[in-house]
Design a protein around this motif. Structure first.
Motif, mmCIF file in Angstrom:
data_model
loop_
_atom_site.group_PDB
_atom_site.id
_atom_site.type_symbol
_atom_site.label_atom_id
_atom_site.label_comp_id
_atom_site.label_asym_id
_atom_site.label_seq_id
_atom_site.Cartn_x
_atom_site.Cartn_y
_atom_site.Cartn_z
ATOM 1 N N VAL A 34 0.817 -1.151 0.029
ATOM 2 C CA VAL A 34 0.176 -0.015 0.173
ATOM 3 C C VAL A 34 0.769 1.219 0.042
ATOM 4 N N ALA A 35 1.997 1.255 0.544
ATOM 5 C CA ALA A 35 2.802 2.230 0.362
ATOM 6 C C ALA A 35 3.475 2.806 -0.874
ATOM 7 N N LYS A 36 3.225 1.834 -1.962
ATOM 8 C CA LYS A 36 3.549 2.255 -3.539
ATOM 9 C C LYS A 36 2.150 3.048 -4.004
ATOM 10 N N VAL A 37 0.977 2.834 -3.387
ATOM 11 C CA VAL A 37 -0.360 3.316 -4.001
ATOM 12 C C VAL A 37 -0.732 4.619 -3.588
ATOM 13 N N THR A 38 -1.250 5.394 -4.351
ATOM 14 C CA THR A 38 -1.540 6.800 -4.118
ATOM 15 C C THR A 38 -3.292 6.723 -4.423
ATOM 16 N N PHE A 94 6.535 5.643 -6.768
ATOM 17 C CA PHE A 94 7.697 4.983 -6.336
ATOM 18 C C PHE A 94 8.848 5.243 -7.244
ATOM 19 N N ASN A 95 10.147 5.424 -6.503
ATOM 20 C CA ASN A 95 11.228 5.789 -7.467
ATOM 21 C C ASN A 95 11.104 7.052 -8.087
ATOM 22 N N LYS A 96 10.330 7.900 -7.428
ATOM 23 C CA LYS A 96 9.789 9.500 -7.979
ATOM 24 C C LYS A 96 9.026 9.246 -9.197
ATOM 25 N N LEU A 97 8.335 8.090 -9.342
ATOM 26 C CA LEU A 97 7.771 8.165 -10.774
ATOM 27 C C LEU A 97 6.192 7.557 -10.435
ATOM 28 N N GLN A 98 5.387 8.190 -11.401
ATOM 29 C CA GLN A 98 4.213 7.850 -11.161
ATOM 30 C C GLN A 98 3.370 6.974 -12.358
ATOM 31 N N PHE A 99 2.856 6.036 -12.026
ATOM 32 C CA PHE A 99 2.156 5.156 -13.092
ATOM 33 C C PHE A 99 0.825 4.663 -12.842
ATOM 34 N N ALA A 100 -0.011 4.246 -13.544
ATOM 35 C CA ALA A 100 -1.335 3.610 -13.356
ATOM 36 C C ALA A 100 -1.123 2.082 -13.856
ATOM 37 N N PHE A 101 -1.461 1.010 -12.892
ATOM 38 C CA PHE A 101 -1.419 -0.361 -13.230
ATOM 39 C C PHE A 101 -2.850 -0.985 -13.612
ATOM 40 N N HIS A 102 -3.319 -1.351 -14.723
ATOM 41 C CA HIS A 102 -4.417 -1.802 -15.141
ATOM 42 C C HIS A 102 -4.704 -3.184 -14.882
ATOM 43 N N VAL A 103 -5.723 -3.255 -13.683
ATOM 44 C CA VAL A 103 -5.801 -4.666 -13.284
ATOM 45 C C VAL A 103 -7.564 -4.781 -13.279
ATOM 46 N N HIS A 104 -7.914 -6.036 -12.981
ATOM 47 C CA HIS A 104 -9.341 -6.655 -13.120
ATOM 48 C C HIS A 104 -10.086 -6.341 -11.963
ATOM 49 N N THR A 105 -9.748 -6.357 -10.881
ATOM 50 C CA THR A 105 -10.448 -6.215 -9.520
ATOM 51 C C THR A 105 -9.528 -5.965 -8.284
ATOM 52 N N PHE A 266 18.365 2.061 1.274
ATOM 53 C CA PHE A 266 18.175 2.634 -0.227
ATOM 54 C C PHE A 266 16.914 1.928 -0.895
ATOM 55 N N SER A 267 15.818 2.841 -0.894
ATOM 56 C CA SER A 267 14.533 2.243 -1.192
ATOM 57 C C SER A 267 13.791 3.132 -2.295
ATOM 58 N N SER A 268 12.930 2.362 -3.039
ATOM 59 C CA SER A 268 12.063 3.203 -3.779
ATOM 60 C C SER A 268 11.043 4.003 -3.142
ATOM 61 N N LEU A 269 10.681 3.561 -1.792
ATOM 62 C CA LEU A 269 9.555 4.302 -1.090
ATOM 63 C C LEU A 269 10.029 5.558 -0.273
ATOM 64 N N ILE A 270 11.190 5.828 -0.277
ATOM 65 C CA ILE A 270 11.481 7.018 0.365
ATOM 66 C C ILE A 270 10.899 8.488 -0.037
ATOM 67 N N ASP A 271 10.299 9.054 0.814
ATOM 68 C CA ASP A 271 9.555 10.076 0.875
ATOM 69 C C ASP A 271 9.896 10.981 2.186
ATOM 70 N N SER A 288 16.467 7.463 -2.133
ATOM 71 C CA SER A 288 15.655 6.965 -2.949
ATOM 72 C C SER A 288 16.202 6.219 -4.184
ATOM 73 N N LYS A 289 15.971 5.237 -4.607
ATOM 74 C CA LYS A 289 16.198 4.600 -5.780
ATOM 75 C C LYS A 289 15.902 5.397 -7.047
ATOM 76 N N PRO A 290 16.600 5.577 -8.117
ATOM 77 C CA PRO A 290 17.594 4.930 -8.543
ATOM 78 C C PRO A 290 19.175 5.530 -8.114
ATOM 79 N N GLU A 291 19.230 6.317 -7.192
ATOM 80 C CA GLU A 291 20.641 7.486 -7.383
ATOM 81 C C GLU A 291 21.730 6.491 -6.997
ATOM 82 N N ILE A 292 22.171 5.820 -7.828
ATOM 83 C CA ILE A 292 23.217 4.715 -7.527
ATOM 84 C C ILE A 292 24.751 5.628 -7.190
#
Length: 313
Positions: A34-38, A94-105, A266-271, A288-292
């Motif tokens: 849930v920490a990834k979901v807005t 996450f990773n300071k990027l926003q995407f929508a994932f299309h799921v069924h339910t 070192f995580s994609s969830l850092i805010d 925050s990833k991906p700042e290697i």
């Protein structure tokens, strides 16, 4: 529906729990932290994009922001739903990027201990770089926790860790000081390890979750040698089966011997909310990833002679 995450994130520290949003594709059960979901939204029409990756469905603009939609069924080679008007978009950040994932339910949200999440069988879930990072068992249901960071890295490699960034750091001396890595994503673990080795750190101990890292640290304590001979720095993800990075940080900073070892989360969830939580647990650095390249600079700093590791407040 908007997700109010900050209260939940800061509710407890280092308890080794997470909240999973369960969703289905073709009747199969999957999960996302849930920490990834807005936000979750009803399906809406998207605008296709020419020359896009095959699993990018297109873009949509729910308010004043354009969001890329990923067809998760197509990515997983599963059939589409019979009626996409009843489908769901899971909007993530996450990773300071926003995407929508299309799921069924979307089935619901459950709180579960990371100790109840097992490493997936590599044969079933795609070998050394499989699509699932864990299998959760909850109320007689098996939930596949997908590696969303890997999915994004495959679709948009330029947004992931770039080993080539290390070249920009110039000529570096090699060292044998031991660096412990705790990272469950096999793809990201490989990229992190390659980057740190390229930066001159030859002695990398790689573990797949916080529990494996904790077992290694406890074994090192019993050797009788100074702990820095076994580990000079810990680099840990947050999301991991068995034991997460926050729990690992808490245990390290409460241990009278291990507390001297610097911990970098070192995580994609850092805010801001996660940063506060990590500080409460005593993390020395957070990134925050991906700042290697910045991660390597942090390792340089915390392993330098004279550095004193942060104590838990």
């Amino acid at each position: 529906m908007k997700m109010d995450k900050q209260t939940e994130i800061l509710l407890e520290s280092g308890t080794n729990e997470l909240e999973i949003m369960e969703f289905t594709i073709d009747g199969q059960l999957f999960g996302i932290n849930v920490a990834k979901v807005t936000e979750i939204m009803q399906y809406s029409m998207v605008k296709p994009m020419q020359n896009a990756h095959r699993v990018i469905e297109g873009i949509f603009k729910p308010r004043n922001e354009v969001i890329t939609v990923i067809d998760l069924a197509k990515y997983l080679s599963l059939p589409p739903s019979g009626d996409n008007t009843r489908d769901i978009f899971i909007v993530t950040n996450f990773n300071k990027l926003q995407f929508a994932f299309h799921v069924h339910t979307v089935v619901g949200i459950d709180r579960i201990s990371w100790s109840k999440i097992q490493k997936p069988d590599k044969i079933i879930y795609g070998g050394d770089e499989g699509v699932a990072t864990g299998i959760a068992e909850f109320e007689n249901r098996l939930i596949s926790i997908l590696d969303f960071e890997k999915i994004i890295a495959e679709i948009s490699p330029e947004t992931s860790i770039k080993v080539s960034e290390i070249d920009n750091m110039g000529v570096r001396e090699r060292t044998n000081i031991p660096i412990l890595i705790a990272e469950d994503s096999m793809l990201l673990a490989r990229l992190i390890t390659e980057s740190i080795k390229k930066a001159g750190y030859d002695n990398i101990i790689k573990t797949e979750n916080g529990q494996e890292a904790w077992d290694f640290l406890n074994e090192a304590k019993t050797s009788g040698d100074p702990i820095k001979n076994h580990v000079a720095c810990i680099v840990t993800d947050i999301e991991m089966p068995q034991m997460d990075g926050h729990r690992l940080t808490k245990l390290v900073k409460e241990d009278h011997i291990l507390k001297e070892v610097p911990v970098i989360i070192f995580s994609s969830l850092i805010d801001m909310a996660m940063q506060d939580k990590g500080n409460r647990l005593g993390a020395d650095e957070q990134l925050s990833k991906p700042e290697i390249a910045n991660l390597v600079s942090m390792i340089d700093r915390v392993t330098a002679s004279g550095y004193v590791a942060k104590r838990k407040p």
